[in-house]
Design an enzyme around this catalytic site. Sequence first.
Site, PDB file in Angstrom:
ATOM      1  CG  LEU A 108       5.365 -31.333 -10.275  1.00 22.75           C
ATOM      2  CD1 LEU A 108       4.893 -32.217  -9.449  1.00 22.75           C
ATOM      3  CD2 LEU A 108       5.723 -30.142  -9.292  1.00 22.75           C
TER       4      LEU A 108
ATOM      5  N   GLY B 113       0.004 -19.446 -11.888  1.00 25.76           N
ATOM      6  CA  GLY B 113       0.048 -20.809 -12.620  1.00 25.76           C
ATOM      7  C   GLY B 113       1.071 -20.615 -13.753  1.00 25.76           C
TER       8      GLY B 113
ATOM      9  CG  HIS C 275      13.025 -45.404  18.535  1.00 22.78           C
ATOM     10  ND1 HIS C 275      11.837 -44.707  18.414  1.00 22.78           N
ATOM     11  CD2 HIS C 275      13.658 -45.467  19.558  1.00 22.78           C
ATOM     12  CE1 HIS C 275      11.584 -43.858  19.471  1.00 22.78           C
ATOM     13  NE2 HIS C 275      12.793 -44.360  20.349  1.00 22.78           N
TER      14      HIS C 275
HETATM   15  P1  FAD Z   1      11.918 -25.791 -18.442  1.00 22.23           P
HETATM   16  O1  FAD Z   1      12.699 -26.024 -17.188  1.00 22.23           O
HETATM   17  O2  FAD Z   1      11.284 -24.613 -18.609  1.00 22.23           O
HETATM   18  O3  FAD Z   1      13.058 -25.668 -19.589  1.00 22.23           O
HETATM   19  C1  FAD Z   1      12.769 -25.297 -20.917  1.00 22.23           C
HETATM   20  C2  FAD Z   1      13.874 -24.776 -21.451  1.00 22.23           C
HETATM   21  O4  FAD Z   1      13.653 -24.719 -22.953  1.00 22.23           O
HETATM   22  C3  FAD Z   1      14.284 -23.448 -21.146  1.00 22.23           C
HETATM   23  O5  FAD Z   1      15.724 -23.540 -20.814  1.00 22.23           O
HETATM   24  C4  FAD Z   1      13.964 -22.636 -22.403  1.00 22.23           C
HETATM   25  O6  FAD Z   1      15.061 -21.541 -22.453  1.00 22.23           O
HETATM   26  C5  FAD Z   1      14.245 -23.451 -23.407  1.00 22.23           C
HETATM   27  N1  FAD Z   1      13.683 -23.401 -24.935  1.00 22.23           N
HETATM   28  C6  FAD Z   1      12.151 -23.089 -25.037  1.00 22.23           C
HETATM   29  N2  FAD Z   1      11.920 -22.658 -26.506  1.00 22.23           N
HETATM   30  C7  FAD Z   1      13.295 -22.985 -26.907  1.00 22.23           C
HETATM   31  C8  FAD Z   1      13.555 -22.843 -28.437  1.00 22.23           C
HETATM   32  N3  FAD Z   1      12.569 -22.615 -29.407  1.00 22.23           N
HETATM   33  N4  FAD Z   1      14.846 -23.189 -28.711  1.00 22.23           N
HETATM   34  C9  FAD Z   1      15.708 -23.623 -27.508  1.00 22.23           C
HETATM   35  N5  FAD Z   1      15.442 -23.371 -26.358  1.00 22.23           N
HETATM   36  C10 FAD Z   1      14.181 -23.158 -26.047  1.00 22.23           C
HETATM   37  N6  FAD Z   1       9.047 -28.164  -9.760  1.00 22.23           N
HETATM   38  C11 FAD Z   1       9.632 -29.112  -9.054  1.00 22.23           C
HETATM   39  O7  FAD Z   1       9.504 -30.324  -9.040  1.00 22.23           O
HETATM   40  N7  FAD Z   1      10.042 -28.818  -7.802  1.00 22.23           N
HETATM   41  C12 FAD Z   1       9.962 -27.684  -7.214  1.00 22.23           C
HETATM   42  O8  FAD Z   1      10.582 -27.155  -6.096  1.00 22.23           O
HETATM   43  C13 FAD Z   1       9.664 -26.466  -8.202  1.00 22.23           C
HETATM   44  N8  FAD Z   1       9.792 -25.222  -7.637  1.00 22.23           N
HETATM   45  C14 FAD Z   1       9.578 -24.322  -8.747  1.00 22.23           C
HETATM   46  C15 FAD Z   1       9.490 -23.105  -8.564  1.00 22.23           C
HETATM   47  C16 FAD Z   1       9.247 -21.786  -9.254  1.00 22.23           C
HETATM   48  C17 FAD Z   1       9.379 -20.426  -9.005  1.00 22.23           C
HETATM   49  C18 FAD Z   1       8.873 -22.182 -10.782  1.00 22.23           C
HETATM   50  C19 FAD Z   1       8.509 -21.202 -11.678  1.00 22.23           C
HETATM   51  C20 FAD Z   1       8.809 -23.673 -10.912  1.00 22.23           C
HETATM   52  C21 FAD Z   1       9.197 -24.447 -10.122  1.00 22.23           C
HETATM   53  N9  FAD Z   1       9.023 -25.940 -10.293  1.00 22.23           N
HETATM   54  C22 FAD Z   1       9.454 -26.894  -9.384  1.00 22.23           C
HETATM   55  C23 FAD Z   1       8.688 -26.359 -11.775  1.00 22.23           C
HETATM   56  C24 FAD Z   1       9.624 -26.710 -12.412  1.00 22.23           C
HETATM   57  O9  FAD Z   1      10.619 -25.765 -12.551  1.00 22.23           O
HETATM   58  C25 FAD Z   1       9.308 -27.241 -14.062  1.00 22.23           C
HETATM   59  O10 FAD Z   1       8.386 -27.954 -13.976  1.00 22.23           O
HETATM   60  C26 FAD Z   1      10.445 -27.543 -14.847  1.00 22.23           C
HETATM   61  O11 FAD Z   1      11.437 -26.879 -14.830  1.00 22.23           O
HETATM   62  C27 FAD Z   1      10.125 -28.162 -16.138  1.00 22.23           C
HETATM   63  O12 FAD Z   1      11.028 -28.740 -16.900  1.00 22.23           O
HETATM   64  P2  FAD Z   1      11.107 -28.532 -18.338  1.00 22.23           P
HETATM   65  O13 FAD Z   1      12.428 -29.065 -19.012  1.00 22.23           O
HETATM   66  O14 FAD Z   1       9.948 -29.240 -19.090  1.00 22.23           O
HETATM   67  O15 FAD Z   1      11.177 -26.951 -18.961  1.00 22.23           O
END
Ligand code: FAD
Length: 478
Positions: free
Chosen positions: A332, A284, A457
């Site tokens: 996601l 997780g 179809h």
């Molecule tokens: P993130 O993508 O984690 O982005 C957050 C960003 O904030 C990062 O780049 C980080 O460097 C930056 N950051 C953090 N703190 C700071 C700070 N203080 N200053 C500046 N920058 C900062 N989801 C799907 O829907 N489909 C899939 O097929 C899928 N496959 C996955 C497979 C794997 C192996 C993993 C690990 C995850 C997968 N996910 C999938 C989940 C998906 O990657 C996440 O739900 C999604 O990336 C969340 O987006 P986010 O923008 O919230 O965070």
Amino acid sequence: MSEDLHVDLAVIGAGPGGYVAALRAAQLGLKTVVIEKEFVGGTCLNIGCIPSKALLDATHLLTQIRNASAFGIRVEGIEVDYPAMRQHKAKVVKMLTGGVRSLLRKAGVTLIEGEGSFAGPGVLQVDRAVSAATSSESKGGAGGRVVVRAGSIIIASGSGEAQLPGVPLDGELVISSRGALDLEEVPQRMVVVGGGYIGLEMSSVYSRLGTDVVVLEMLDRLLPEMDQEVAETAEKLMREQGLDIRLNARVSGVTGRAGDAEVAFETTEERQTVATDIVLVAIGRRPLTAGLGLDAIDLEPDPRGYITVDHGMRTGVPGVYAVGDVVPTPMLAHVAMDEGVVAAECAAGRDAAMEYRAIPAVVFTSPELASVGLKEEEALARGRKLRVGRFPFRGNARARARNDVEGWVKIIADAETDELLGAHCVGPEAGHLIHEAVVAMGYSGYSEDLALTVHAHPTLSEAFKEAALAVDGRSLHI
Ligand code: FAD
């Protein structure tokens, strides 16, 4: 040297939540900066959705080629060039992350590459990464600190891997999904701790490449987020594909070194061990809020570390929003993106709200698994009276032509009103097909709406129509 910047909106994090929020805000005329400390595109594009799908697609093609004789195609001398497969993955990631940079540039969003944290209400400080000084599209200047004063701030800092107590990640013997997406060699043996979607997707990749994979899952079922019947079918099919799946298996320790290790686990009856070369921990993800300086604005995450928000993605602090993996909604990428749009619109003074009733979830194994809405057991536990329609892909002509008949579609409707409550699918292209139900549910549709819609179809989508007909015992092709 410090530099001052005044903007309408600052976004922390350029993952799917953050970069999409920034694009929408710029569209609405807000002067916007996005701050990114590690990689534009976030987890999804760099170490999540995209690289995993590049490897899943490549290895799925390998399986199809191996099974081509069923179509009268003889293929001899199949070889895997694993370094080239890794290059394919790296190329896709580079192209898509470059695409996000270019979208931000075209939208007029300023990208600051560095770590951002709150210095007070409406004020962020960013310690710019040294490498960013040479990046042409990011805010220029050699290293140093930028102070950003913003009318609104969106926190989109994402999540990191949850760790297994007593089994620290070391990057060699014990790795996370990030490490698993970048292994230099295909291991002979792998133990995957966790039978969720990340564990199963990575198990599929390596098992197709020839690794002996053992999946250890603490619960009595795989995929706890999905409908029980989906999980049971997936378990059966994945066992048939060669995965050694052990349920009720709680890992207690890992000993040895990479290439010669042992994983100890306890089942309901006994303590067992399994030998392995490498251990992937996929149990997780946890929200990332440490280091954001939330104290400076009196914003306290909940006990699990999530930032709580209302339907407009507003935190309790005026002008501060949070989206994506850092809030307690499905982790996601598509959820993060839509939350980003809602937060940007609210920051621009619009009245937007996030709706979670019809969020699709897809597991990209083979066959794919896809769900939307209520699970059958969940709907029953809520006291709903249901009518459930099922249709197997073996009754679908196109699935037959593709030689891809494993799986089924299940449509769950309210027994009295016929309202569509959920849809679940195991089968070919399930991740695409589920959107038929997603759209219908988005319009508060009925199972009858799906059943009466003319479907082309021969397409796999006819299985959805037939499952909807089955809600009333009317399916025709079974
Ligand atoms: P993130 O993508 O984690 O982005 C957050 C960003 O904030 C990062 O780049 C980080 O460097 C930056 N950051 C953090 N703190 C700071 C700070 N203080 N200053 C500046 N920058 C900062 N989801 C799907 O829907 N489909 C899939 O097929 C899928 N496959 C996955 C497979 C794997 C192996 C993993 C690990 C995850 C997968 N996910 C999938 C989940 C998906 O990657 C996440 O739900 C999604 O990336 C969340 O987006 P986010 O923008 O919230 O965070």
